[in-house]
Design a protein around this motif. Sequence first.
Motif, PDB file in Angstrom:
ATOM      1  N   ASP A  28       3.700   3.653  -3.865  1.00 33.82           N
ATOM      2  CA  ASP A  28       3.685   4.973  -4.506  1.00 33.82           C
ATOM      3  C   ASP A  28       3.024   5.999  -3.601  1.00 33.82           C
ATOM      4  O   ASP A  28       2.255   6.855  -4.063  1.00 33.82           O
ATOM      5  CB  ASP A  28       2.967   4.906  -5.854  1.00 33.82           C
ATOM      6  CG  ASP A  28       1.556   4.345  -5.726  1.00 33.82           C
ATOM      7  OD1 ASP A  28       1.203   3.868  -4.622  1.00 33.82           O
ATOM      8  OD2 ASP A  28       0.811   4.396  -6.715  1.00 33.82           O
ATOM      9  N   GLU A  82       4.140   8.597  -2.113  1.00 40.43           N
ATOM     10  CA  GLU A  82       4.460   9.998  -2.383  1.00 40.43           C
ATOM     11  C   GLU A  82       3.603  10.590  -3.494  1.00 40.43           C
ATOM     12  O   GLU A  82       3.362  11.795  -3.527  1.00 40.43           O
ATOM     13  CB  GLU A  82       5.938  10.138  -2.759  1.00 40.43           C
ATOM     14  CG  GLU A  82       6.909   9.917  -1.615  1.00 40.43           C
ATOM     15  CD  GLU A  82       7.266   8.450  -1.447  1.00 40.43           C
ATOM     16  OE1 GLU A  82       8.153   8.149  -0.642  1.00 40.43           O
ATOM     17  OE2 GLU A  82       6.655   7.606  -2.132  1.00 40.43           O
ATOM     18  N   LEU A  83       3.141   9.741  -4.428  1.00 40.21           N
ATOM     19  CA  LEU A  83       2.342  10.232  -5.545  1.00 40.21           C
ATOM     20  C   LEU A  83       0.867  10.372  -5.199  1.00 40.21           C
ATOM     21  O   LEU A  83       0.126  11.021  -5.937  1.00 40.21           O
ATOM     22  CB  LEU A  83       2.498   9.291  -6.743  1.00 40.21           C
ATOM     23  CG  LEU A  83       3.927   9.085  -7.254  1.00 40.21           C
ATOM     24  CD1 LEU A  83       3.935   8.151  -8.442  1.00 40.21           C
ATOM     25  CD2 LEU A  83       4.561  10.420  -7.622  1.00 40.21           C
ATOM     26  N   HIS A  84       0.443   9.750  -4.106  1.00 40.06           N
ATOM     27  CA  HIS A  84      -0.969   9.779  -3.726  1.00 40.06           C
ATOM     28  C   HIS A  84      -1.101  10.074  -2.241  1.00 40.06           C
ATOM     29  O   HIS A  84      -1.482   9.208  -1.441  1.00 40.06           O
ATOM     30  CB  HIS A  84      -1.634   8.435  -4.052  1.00 40.06           C
ATOM     31  CG  HIS A  84      -1.524   8.055  -5.494  1.00 40.06           C
ATOM     32  ND1 HIS A  84      -2.326   8.600  -6.480  1.00 40.06           N
ATOM     33  CD2 HIS A  84      -0.682   7.191  -6.117  1.00 40.06           C
ATOM     34  CE1 HIS A  84      -1.988   8.080  -7.651  1.00 40.06           C
ATOM     35  NE2 HIS A  84      -1.002   7.211  -7.466  1.00 40.06           N
ATOM     36  N   ARG A 122      -4.186  10.389   4.427  1.00 41.47           N
ATOM     37  CA  ARG A 122      -4.276  11.601   5.230  1.00 41.47           C
ATOM     38  C   ARG A 122      -4.682  11.301   6.667  1.00 41.47           C
ATOM     39  O   ARG A 122      -4.341  12.036   7.592  1.00 41.47           O
ATOM     40  CB  ARG A 122      -5.274  12.562   4.595  1.00 41.47           C
ATOM     41  CG  ARG A 122      -4.745  13.198   3.308  1.00 41.47           C
ATOM     42  CD  ARG A 122      -5.781  14.090   2.670  1.00 41.47           C
ATOM     43  NE  ARG A 122      -5.243  14.712   1.456  1.00 41.47           N
ATOM     44  CZ  ARG A 122      -5.960  15.453   0.628  1.00 41.47           C
ATOM     45  NH1 ARG A 122      -7.242  15.672   0.877  1.00 41.47           N
ATOM     46  NH2 ARG A 122      -5.407  15.974  -0.444  1.00 41.47           N
ATOM     47  N   ARG A 124       2.240  14.537 -12.037  1.00 41.20           N
ATOM     48  CA  ARG A 124       2.487  13.524 -11.022  1.00 41.20           C
ATOM     49  C   ARG A 124       3.587  13.979 -10.073  1.00 41.20           C
ATOM     50  O   ARG A 124       3.533  13.711  -8.890  1.00 41.20           O
ATOM     51  CB  ARG A 124       2.908  12.206 -11.675  1.00 41.20           C
ATOM     52  CG  ARG A 124       1.794  11.546 -12.442  1.00 41.20           C
ATOM     53  CD  ARG A 124       2.139  10.108 -12.718  1.00 41.20           C
ATOM     54  NE  ARG A 124       3.495   9.999 -13.238  1.00 41.20           N
ATOM     55  CZ  ARG A 124       4.167   8.869 -13.283  1.00 41.20           C
ATOM     56  NH1 ARG A 124       3.639   7.770 -12.822  1.00 41.20           N
ATOM     57  NH2 ARG A 124       5.395   8.830 -13.766  1.00 41.20           N
ATOM     58  N   GLU A 138      -3.311  11.680  -0.770  1.00 45.55           N
ATOM     59  CA  GLU A 138      -4.690  11.694  -0.287  1.00 45.55           C
ATOM     60  C   GLU A 138      -5.117  10.349   0.286  1.00 45.55           C
ATOM     61  O   GLU A 138      -6.067  10.273   1.064  1.00 45.55           O
ATOM     62  CB  GLU A 138      -5.636  12.080  -1.431  1.00 45.55           C
ATOM     63  CG  GLU A 138      -5.785  11.033  -2.535  1.00 45.55           C
ATOM     64  CD  GLU A 138      -4.622  11.037  -3.525  1.00 45.55           C
ATOM     65  OE1 GLU A 138      -4.584  10.154  -4.401  1.00 45.55           O
ATOM     66  OE2 GLU A 138      -3.754  11.919  -3.397  1.00 45.55           O
ATOM     67  N   ARG A 139      -4.427   9.270  -0.055  1.00 50.14           N
ATOM     68  CA  ARG A 139      -4.806   7.957   0.458  1.00 50.14           C
ATOM     69  C   ARG A 139      -4.582   7.846   1.962  1.00 50.14           C
ATOM     70  O   ARG A 139      -5.299   7.136   2.658  1.00 50.14           O
ATOM     71  CB  ARG A 139      -3.993   6.864  -0.239  1.00 50.14           C
ATOM     72  CG  ARG A 139      -4.242   6.720  -1.720  1.00 50.14           C
ATOM     73  CD  ARG A 139      -3.359   5.607  -2.255  1.00 50.14           C
ATOM     74  NE  ARG A 139      -3.461   5.463  -3.703  1.00 50.14           N
ATOM     75  CZ  ARG A 139      -2.702   4.638  -4.405  1.00 50.14           C
ATOM     76  NH1 ARG A 139      -1.783   3.899  -3.785  1.00 50.14           N
ATOM     77  NH2 ARG A 139      -2.848   4.556  -5.720  1.00 50.14           N
ATOM     78  N   ASP A 189       2.246  16.177  -7.392  1.00 52.11           N
ATOM     79  CA  ASP A 189       1.463  15.521  -6.357  1.00 52.11           C
ATOM     80  C   ASP A 189       2.332  14.854  -5.307  1.00 52.11           C
ATOM     81  O   ASP A 189       1.827  14.300  -4.336  1.00 52.11           O
ATOM     82  CB  ASP A 189       0.559  14.438  -6.974  1.00 52.11           C
ATOM     83  CG  ASP A 189      -0.568  15.074  -7.765  1.00 52.11           C
ATOM     84  OD1 ASP A 189      -0.883  16.232  -7.472  1.00 52.11           O
ATOM     85  OD2 ASP A 189      -1.097  14.407  -8.674  1.00 52.11           O
ATOM     86  N   SER A 190       3.651  14.827  -5.504  1.00 53.51           N
ATOM     87  CA  SER A 190       4.502  14.117  -4.554  1.00 53.51           C
ATOM     88  C   SER A 190       4.450  14.781  -3.197  1.00 53.51           C
ATOM     89  O   SER A 190       4.221  15.969  -3.065  1.00 53.51           O
ATOM     90  CB  SER A 190       5.938  14.053  -5.068  1.00 53.51           C
ATOM     91  OG  SER A 190       6.486  15.331  -5.110  1.00 53.51           O
ATOM     92  N   SER A 191       4.637  13.984  -2.200  1.00 57.82           N
ATOM     93  CA  SER A 191       4.433  14.443  -0.831  1.00 57.82           C
ATOM     94  C   SER A 191       5.743  14.584  -0.097  1.00 57.82           C
ATOM     95  O   SER A 191       6.739  13.966  -0.440  1.00 57.82           O
ATOM     96  CB  SER A 191       3.535  13.437  -0.100  1.00 57.82           C
ATOM     97  OG  SER A 191       3.533  13.689   1.272  1.00 57.82           O
ATOM     98  N   ASP A 198       0.806  -1.219   0.000  1.00 60.30           N
ATOM     99  CA  ASP A 198       0.000   0.000   0.000  1.00 60.30           C
ATOM    100  C   ASP A 198       0.838   1.266   0.000  1.00 60.30           C
ATOM    101  O   ASP A 198       0.305   2.366  -0.248  1.00 60.30           O
ATOM    102  CB  ASP A 198      -0.926   0.015   1.230  1.00 60.30           C
ATOM    103  CG  ASP A 198      -1.925  -1.124   1.202  1.00 60.30           C
ATOM    104  OD1 ASP A 198      -2.194  -1.640   0.094  1.00 60.30           O
ATOM    105  OD2 ASP A 198      -2.420  -1.505   2.283  1.00 60.30           O
TER     106      ASP A 198
END
Length: 784
Positions: A26, A28-30, A35, A774, A32-33, A777-779, A23
């Motif tokens: 990726d 850093e790219l998402h 939060r 993309r 929002e998953r 969107d990285s975190s 899970d």
Amino acid sequence: MLDDPRAVRITGDETAAVYRRPDDVDAELHPERDRDRDGPIPEAYCWSHLTSGNGSRALWLLLLPFMVVNLAHWMRPVTKGLSKSQRLYGVLVRLVALTLTVLLTAAACEVALDLTAWQCAGSAECVAHRSWLGFLSAERQGWWSQPGRRLALAATVPTALVGFLWYLSNRTWSAYEAQRPPGDEKPSVRIRPTTPDVPTPADAPMPPDAPTPPDAPAAPGADTVRPALGRPGFWYGRRLVARLRAAHTAAGFLTVAAALTVAAADQDRRTGSGPLSAVGTLLQAALVCCAAVVVWVVCGRGRSERRRDGSLDGLLTARLPEVSLVLLALAVGYAGWSRPEWVSGGAAPGTLVFRVLALAQVVFIVALVVIARRLYRRVPQPRTAMRGLAGPAVAMLACALGGVMTGGVAQRVADWLDGDATPGMDGGVIPGPPVLLSWQASVIPVLIVLLLIPAGTLALRTERAARALVPVVEREYGPVRGDTLRSRQVAGARARAALTDAVPRLVGVVSGASLLLGAAAVAGSWLSGEVPGQAARGTDSFVESVADTAQAVGSWLIGLGFVLFVTWGRRAYRDPAARRTIGILWDVGTFWPRAAHPFAPPCYAERAVPDLTWRIVAWTRRTGGRLVLSGHSQGSVLAAAAVWQLPAATRHRVALLTYGSPLERLYGRWFPAYFGGGQLERLSAELHCWRNLWRATDPIGGPVRVSAHGDRPEVDRGPLTDPSAYSRTVEHPLPEPILGHSDYQADPVFAEERAALLDRLPPPLLPPQRDDRRAQDSSGRSSA
């Protein structure tokens, strides 16, 4: 480590790689998953296959003396100035390492050339029980019956051994020493701090060595002279290893060539063969000149750490082994020249080399003691093991291991060829190995008896300490009902864990006794020229019986050790679990680069530290995030070494969490020039935050003994409660185990300290500004 059986490899290969949970692949790219998720993204670096891989790793047991002498190089006391003494210390260790290579090759020559081709093949009675030696028998008058040709054929065994060591060193050199650490590369992304008080433009570059952001306290001395482990070339020693590999390979080939040349030249001198005698003299002179070049190469250059030296001494590394191999080929032709009158009798000429090597090792060790003592007196540190003499002591242990292993092989082969007779005694069909090997075997029982005294003393002290700790344990757990058995278990675990601090004394006793007994063995063999049992004939009956018993028991112990060694290696080859055990034993020994012996097992840190450094630098540049680098046991040493290699700006975004760490308890005491108190204090000052967890029941880990800096908390937290509950309670209905060195992450303190470190780190930077959506969107979420 990840608590998930579905771990996914993110980067790396089958030998060493970075893993994540499925899970989080990726994450850093998402962003929002996750939060609503608490805690950082867990990431694991697995490096176990660097020390325990396929079955061929069992062969590393043969390299044990080489690994031990390589450790002696890194045990130099910390000092200021005395640069000539420091260089001389390194030269002496490299010379001791060179004698071990010559000793191994000489032992192979002793078994193949002397015992088999010279003694057994020259004895009709010995060949009668060894049909596979029939074509070499002197009685058959065949082409191979001449001693020189038998020796030339047998020389393929030690030559193949040296060639195999060269191949193994060259292959691991390409895989380990060639790993370049980061530092010269240009940054590929641009990031901007999120602190509103710092109006940095969005396109402002942040190079790898950029100064610490304004919101962070400056680390004192962070960007001045780097400590040894932080230097660019520390984990990049390919040039020195290549030079040493060429020198040691040439030394091995020259040893085989000398064994052939000395035997043939001795025959030519005795028979008065003019032309052949002249050829032998010229060949011996060429061997001496080439050996002088080998010694010059070993002594001439040490490690270059202040810069990454990517050049190679191509002419030297290629030509020196080639020249020695040519001389070996000439020696084979010279020894194989027809000499019909040559008859082999007694021991082969040239066995004096074992006495010369033993004497040279004693001289080098004594010189090491003098130099190490001088270095220690300049900057004495009370926590240094053996007051700076750990290096000479470990070098002496390497020589003792080399002597026992080579002597054990020679004794076993002699026993096998000679049947029931004791080597060197009356009644044997062959003279047996050199008398020095029998003397060395005879001192082993004496050494064991001497070791019983400190071992018994330590056992008594441990028992007394355990009894004294019983009331202390009961007081620490509060008003609980006394359970004598439980209290003794916890107190005993603590007392046994403290035995680690007594290892320097035991090593000092073993190495000192080995040095004195080894010198006595050399003197006894040189003065008497006979094995101990024969030398004691005609003396007092008690002395004679003691000598016979010591020789018999020593020969039996060497034989038993040889059998156990072969059995352990065979089991490690077939059993992955046993191979992992060897890997654990190798963790400390192969952490250090091959600075003294090129045939030592490869340094896994020269692959692991660049791996970790590259991953940390690349991740923080790409995401602008911050991370907690956590390491257990040897992993904490790798983590500290990787942090030392980080650029200053990256180091500011990294927190260090160590647990069960031997950083000070083992590395700081035994390797003070690299992990001493001053170096660990410097590391703490350069890091934004660092916490170390330890237990009193842990025999390996301990406190790092680093004082607090300013408003920073103490680095050490401990000792942690172990076991977590004294007796059965509602919360703990079953007895809690004594964890010792394991399961630190299961302790609630681990999660608590990790969260505290994340809170203390500076806020994450905004991601790189690129056209790729993309990438936007990285975190900057934290990673561990």
